[in-house]
Design a protein around this motif. Sequence first.
Motif, mmCIF file in Angstrom:
data_model
loop_
_atom_site.group_PDB
_atom_site.id
_atom_site.type_symbol
_atom_site.label_atom_id
_atom_site.label_comp_id
_atom_site.label_asym_id
_atom_site.label_seq_id
_atom_site.Cartn_x
_atom_site.Cartn_y
_atom_site.Cartn_z
ATOM 1 N N ARG A 84 1.611 -2.887 12.035
ATOM 2 C CA ARG A 84 0.256 -3.156 11.613
ATOM 3 C C ARG A 84 0.120 -3.686 10.138
ATOM 4 N NH1 ARG A 84 -3.693 1.785 10.276
ATOM 5 N NH2 ARG A 84 -2.331 1.845 8.361
ATOM 6 N N GLU A 85 1.193 -3.367 9.237
ATOM 7 C CA GLU A 85 1.451 -3.615 7.972
ATOM 8 C C GLU A 85 1.993 -5.047 8.085
ATOM 9 O OE1 GLU A 85 4.835 -2.604 5.969
ATOM 10 O OE2 GLU A 85 4.052 -2.893 4.018
ATOM 11 N N ASP A 101 0.867 -1.071 -0.045
ATOM 12 C CA ASP A 101 -0.107 -0.064 0.041
ATOM 13 C C ASP A 101 0.888 1.066 0.158
ATOM 14 O OD1 ASP A 101 -1.857 2.009 0.807
ATOM 15 O OD2 ASP A 101 -1.802 1.482 2.921
ATOM 16 N N GLU A 122 4.473 0.015 10.606
ATOM 17 C CA GLU A 122 5.030 -1.060 10.264
ATOM 18 C C GLU A 122 4.711 -2.426 10.879
ATOM 19 O OE1 GLU A 122 9.794 -1.884 10.676
ATOM 20 O OE2 GLU A 122 9.355 -1.248 8.454
ATOM 21 N N GLY A 158 0.517 3.981 2.603
ATOM 22 C CA GLY A 158 1.054 3.564 3.922
ATOM 23 C C GLY A 158 2.576 3.939 4.113
ATOM 24 N N HIS A 200 -0.967 -7.490 9.283
ATOM 25 C CA HIS A 200 -1.986 -7.594 8.467
ATOM 26 C C HIS A 200 -1.591 -8.514 7.231
ATOM 27 C CE1 HIS A 200 -5.522 -6.008 6.603
ATOM 28 N NE2 HIS A 200 -5.117 -5.841 5.485
ATOM 29 N N TYR A 241 9.652 -1.247 -2.040
ATOM 30 C CA TYR A 241 8.158 -0.844 -2.299
ATOM 31 C C TYR A 241 8.006 -0.369 -3.723
ATOM 32 C CZ TYR A 241 7.422 -1.536 2.715
ATOM 33 O OH TYR A 241 7.166 -2.165 3.688
#
Lengths: 203, 110
Positions: free
Chosen positions: A116-117, A63, A114, A66, A120, A198
Amino acid sequence: MAENIMAHGADHAHDEHHHELPTIFGFWLYLMTDCIVFGTLFCVFAVMRNQFAGGPTGKELFDLQGVGLETAILLLSSITYGFGMISAHKGKSGPLLGWFAITFLLGLSFLGLEIREFSHMIAEGNGPDRSAFLSAFFTLVGTHGLHVTFGLIWMAVLMVQSAGKTVFSERLLNKLTMLSLFWHFLDIVWICVFTFVYLMSVI
Amino acid sequence: MAHAHTNASGESHGSYGSYLIGFVLAVILTVASFAIVMSHSLSPSGTLLSIAALAAIQVVVHLIFFLHMNASSEQRWNVMAFAFTVMFVGILVLGSLFIMHYTAINMMSR
């Protein structure tokens, strides 16, 4: 001739005594070895970046908004740490603690994003065990996150040591300078992470 | 302790101005990278080359404005160690990519 060299040598040693900080230089060498650690991990990622083993690609997982937010937070924390260092060199512990507290919170929110990513991705079954690409991704980005974590612990310790100081000893200034190098170095590693991990996966 | 003071301030430690200049440059370079990728305005290889170049420039900006690297004699050994590290990492990354690319071709694994 020999005398000249001797004199010059002595002069040089004298100069070095005044201007060189062996502690800082030693820490700089540590950072260079850390740079090689990250270089190796980037190398692994570069080789594994297309080995998806039928799993999701970076384009499906990442994402960019993010990542952009994480980048902004880390960049901001670099400059707030720098402002803290300026206060330290002026011997003002109040502003120093203020700037460091902001830096600490920014670092903490970077870590939060980070984690949370990562959680997830792992919850969706795309953890480091999914493919070689994801193993390399989690190792590289996770190592950077671990460095940030230790940087934050270090920052908390230095905030306690600096509290209430009106005169900063050379020793304390050295410690603050070393964390400054460490923190800015992590931001440099992050530039390579957001570009080569990324952005490049999304092209 | 006079020389302690010289030591502390001999190390260049920047000013609000230099940090702000570095910050603004870094923001511009970062936004440019994200914009190039998100707008899909360039070809894939063009995008790749331009964001790699922007990252390299931003690393230099950080080194100069945040890590206060410069060409002064006090920094000579720092710069030397850094140059060696850059060379080492370059050989590591490019060499590995080169070897693994041709291994993959010869083993017909791709």
